[in-house]
Design an enzyme around this catalytic site. Structure first.
Site, PDB file in Angstrom:
ATOM      1  N   CYS A   1       0.836  -1.199   0.000  1.00  0.00           N
ATOM      2  CA  CYS A   1       0.000   0.000   0.000  1.00  0.00           C
ATOM      3  C   CYS A   1       0.878   1.258   0.000  1.00  0.00           C
ATOM      4  O   CYS A   1       1.608   1.491  -0.949  1.00  0.00           O
ATOM      5  CB  CYS A   1      -0.988  -0.020   1.161  1.00  0.00           C
ATOM      6  SG  CYS A   1      -2.356   1.159   0.954  1.00  0.00           S
TER       7      CYS A   1
ATOM      8  N   HIS B   1      -3.827  -4.977  -0.301  1.00  0.00           N
ATOM      9  CA  HIS B   1      -3.442  -5.472   1.030  1.00  0.00           C
ATOM     10  C   HIS B   1      -3.497  -7.001   1.032  1.00  0.00           C
ATOM     11  O   HIS B   1      -4.589  -7.576   1.114  1.00  0.00           O
ATOM     12  CB  HIS B   1      -4.391  -4.933   2.101  1.00  0.00           C
ATOM     13  CG  HIS B   1      -4.185  -3.497   2.427  1.00  0.00           C
ATOM     14  ND1 HIS B   1      -3.298  -3.061   3.386  1.00  0.00           N
ATOM     15  CD2 HIS B   1      -4.738  -2.376   1.896  1.00  0.00           C
ATOM     16  CE1 HIS B   1      -3.318  -1.747   3.450  1.00  0.00           C
ATOM     17  NE2 HIS B   1      -4.190  -1.301   2.551  1.00  0.00           N
TER      18      HIS B   1
ATOM     19  N   GLU C   1      -2.772  -8.981   3.394  1.00  0.00           N
ATOM     20  CA  GLU C   1      -3.259  -9.451   4.689  1.00  0.00           C
ATOM     21  C   GLU C   1      -4.780  -9.376   4.791  1.00  0.00           C
ATOM     22  O   GLU C   1      -5.368  -9.975   5.698  1.00  0.00           O
ATOM     23  CB  GLU C   1      -2.602  -8.655   5.826  1.00  0.00           C
ATOM     24  CG  GLU C   1      -3.127  -7.260   6.059  1.00  0.00           C
ATOM     25  CD  GLU C   1      -2.547  -6.209   5.115  1.00  0.00           C
ATOM     26  OE1 GLU C   1      -2.787  -5.011   5.372  1.00  0.00           O
ATOM     27  OE2 GLU C   1      -1.871  -6.579   4.140  1.00  0.00           O
TER      28      GLU C   1
END
Length: 214
Positions: free
Chosen positions: A88, A194, A196
């Site tokens: 990001c 992202h 995650e």
């Protein structure tokens, strides 16, 4: 293998740590995973992850507040030439500069600038939030990062990396227009999404990064 997630008060550190730990455990990859704000630890790392949330200038200021951190990251990438991942705003920091809020100098790893997303259609809302399918445009990454060939990833951003060199663009995402989703060269890679937050696709990407030998 020592993997360090850089802690400079800007990033989803716990979520990112858990994602890397889960992938390493599931794939039975032996890693020493640390969240650290110590430049001396970075010198010993085999892989480095630079996350980032918020705005570019604040993230850059937080990074340079830590004595020796910017130099340690620079040395890791350019002198030791070990695998580096920006996520990001961590990816956007790889650019030469950003125009978010105020003009701010980046780390300069990729010949690029960070600018506000200006979609071709007025019906496209900014920020870009949600799941979008990416398109791999550099097939040289197909073997090492099969996770990038196709699939949805989770995005949250209002600014985009604009690359001067097309060869630095690894994958794109269409959000009213094509936007750089993944940028890279040699031993460095940056993702606008992202991992995650991207569930199974994100886990596959993390696995690919842990196995990457540029």
């Amino acid at each position: 293998m020592k993997v360090i997630i850089v802690n400079y008060n800007s990033g989803n550190l716990a979520s990112l740590y858990n994602s890397f730990f889960r992938v390493a455990t599931d794939r039975k990859i032996k890693i020493n995973l640390l969240i650290s704000n110590n430049p001396k630890e970075i010198e010993k790392a085999d892989r480095l992850v630079l996350p980032g949330v918020g705005d570019f200038s604040n993230c850059k200021n937080q990074l340079i507040k830590i004595k020796g951190m910017e130099q340690a990251v620079y040395d890791f990438v350019n002198i030791k030439q070990r695998p580096f991942l920006g996520i990001c705003i961590g990816m956007q920091l790889m650019a030469k500069k950003s125009f978010e809020r105020i003009e701010t100098k980046g780390l300069g790893f990729i010949d690029s600038e960070v600018k506000k997303i200006l979609p071709d259609s007025k019906i496209i809302k900014i920020p870009h939030i949600g799941w979008n399918n990416i398109k791999l445009v550099d097939n040289s990454y197909k073997k090492s990062f099969n996770s990038l060939v196709e699939g949805d990833y989770y995005f949250v951003h209002s600014y985009e990396m604009v690359c001067s060199r097309s060869e630095d663009i690894v994958a794109t995402v269409n959000y009213g227009k094509d936007i750089v989703a993944v940028a890279g060269r040699e031993n460095i890679l940056g993702v606008q999404f992202h991992p995650e937050k991207s569930q199974k696709k994100g886990q596959k990407f993390i696995n690919d990064f842990l196995s990457w030998n540029p």
